[in-house]
Enzyme design. Sequence first.
Site, PDB file in Angstrom:
ATOM      1  CG  HIS A 246       2.929  -2.964  -4.489  1.00  0.00           C
ATOM      2  ND1 HIS A 246       2.193  -1.884  -4.064  1.00  0.00           N
ATOM      3  CD2 HIS A 246       4.203  -2.515  -4.614  1.00  0.00           C
ATOM      4  CE1 HIS A 246       2.989  -0.835  -3.947  1.00  0.00           C
ATOM      5  NE2 HIS A 246       4.221  -1.199  -4.265  1.00  0.00           N
TER       6      HIS A 246
ATOM      7  CG  ASP B 176      -0.207   1.393  -2.200  1.00  0.00           C
ATOM      8  OD1 ASP B 176       0.136   0.685  -3.156  1.00  0.00           O
ATOM      9  OD2 ASP B 176      -1.323   1.923  -2.102  1.00  0.00           O
TER      10      ASP B 176
END
Lengths: 82, 413
Positions: B388, B392
Amino acid sequence: MTPADIRTAFVDDLVMVAPDLDPGAIGDHDHLQEDLGLDSMDFLNLVAALHKRFGLPIPEADYPRLATPSKAVAYLTEMLAA
Amino acid sequence: MSVFAMPSLGADMEAGTLVQWLVNPGDRVTRGDVVAVVETQKGAIEIEIFETGEIAELLADLGQTLPVGAPLARLATGEDEAPLAVAKPAAGPTAAPAAASAAPPSATEPPAPVEVAVLPLSAVPPAPVGGVVAASPAARTRAAEAGLALAAVSGTGPQGAVLLGDVERHLAAGPAPVADTVAAPPKGKPRLDMAEMRRAIAAAMTRAKREIPHYYLTHEIDLQAAQDWLAATNASRTPDRRLLMGALLVRATVRALAKAPELNGRFEAEPYAPSGPVHCGLAVALRGGGLIAPAILDAAEKGVEAIMEAMRDLVTRTRAGRLRNSELTQGTITISSLGETGVDALTGVIYPPQVALVGFGAPRVRPMVRDGRIEPRLAITVSLAADHRVSDGRRGAAFLAAIDQILQEPETL
């Protein structure tokens, strides 16, 4: 070739593609994938080695007939006699 | 003059044992040449040199276990042998001391001795000439247990590699010559290298879970079109030229990275920069337990046939214990595939410092809705574990959708 010769040849090719197997410990009814842990690449390499050794086409549809040493010896014996 | 040191073959490696030199003092080497073989918990690894030059001196002895960074050899790189220190004026006052301190060793060095293969460092008798031949991990373990020198065993594997069966035959043939350099571990405790491999996997995966904020996506793909194309393609081919579904999955994944290039890279320093080339790691499970993820280098340049050949080569060399360090240390993404006999899906752990891992479950015939009707179709679940810090879910979803789309047009692979 006798079935015993074919089995010896089959196990030789099997150990060539899966060098970590102990040839003395391979049972006639061991499943190549489930018991001996061959993956799809190992299995294809085995089929290629058998093709080279015996000159048989071994189409994909026949793969289930190579599932164990016992089945494979029966299959190869039958195909070589044909 | 530069020093060639024991390379790190992953964040999890602390040391390696030198088992073979493939060069001698005086040999010319080019960046990328394989110069030595080092035994690690991942098996025997061929070590490539990262500079071009001439081997001046071998500094490490066969059989020595050396930490990462320990000097293995001195390399004359050509730039600094000449009377460089005087010919090249120092760039500035601060550079001068460095140049001066660097100069004396190379300037005063005698010509590289010709017979420096063995250093007096070690109490270990010199290993047999030619070092240890290639051997499968199982053969090495068995030979070590039996106190047998692998060089004494004639190998029947690929490129003469010693296989487990060769070791067993050798042992059965007669009394084992006891190699006193090898301390035989106690009987009944085989697979010591497997314990080390387990520790190495634990270290890498712990680091992944500690440092990488993973997110996960899964997607079911209709694989029937790819399967039909594959069956038709393979029907006219001899077994040695047949393709595996795995090659199609790898090719589709590598191509799909064009839609989300940030998923391909190594997060080694801030700011993160994606990698241009795709070095696609493949998780290969070992039958004794554990796994290795060597990479197909420059996978984006390879079509499906070349991917298949590269996969065959990697699996063969993994089994025989003959991988190269570049294959173990340069991966930019990893694919883990459960194959035909696995379960439906896997949720992976990223191999640091990579930033994504793609997992394929076992292909299975499932009821799928097509044109409003339920049909039995071959299906596969693909998953993405991604970092992350660099991407995304929306980007990850576009990536998985691209894999799906490419697999619907297998003839374009």
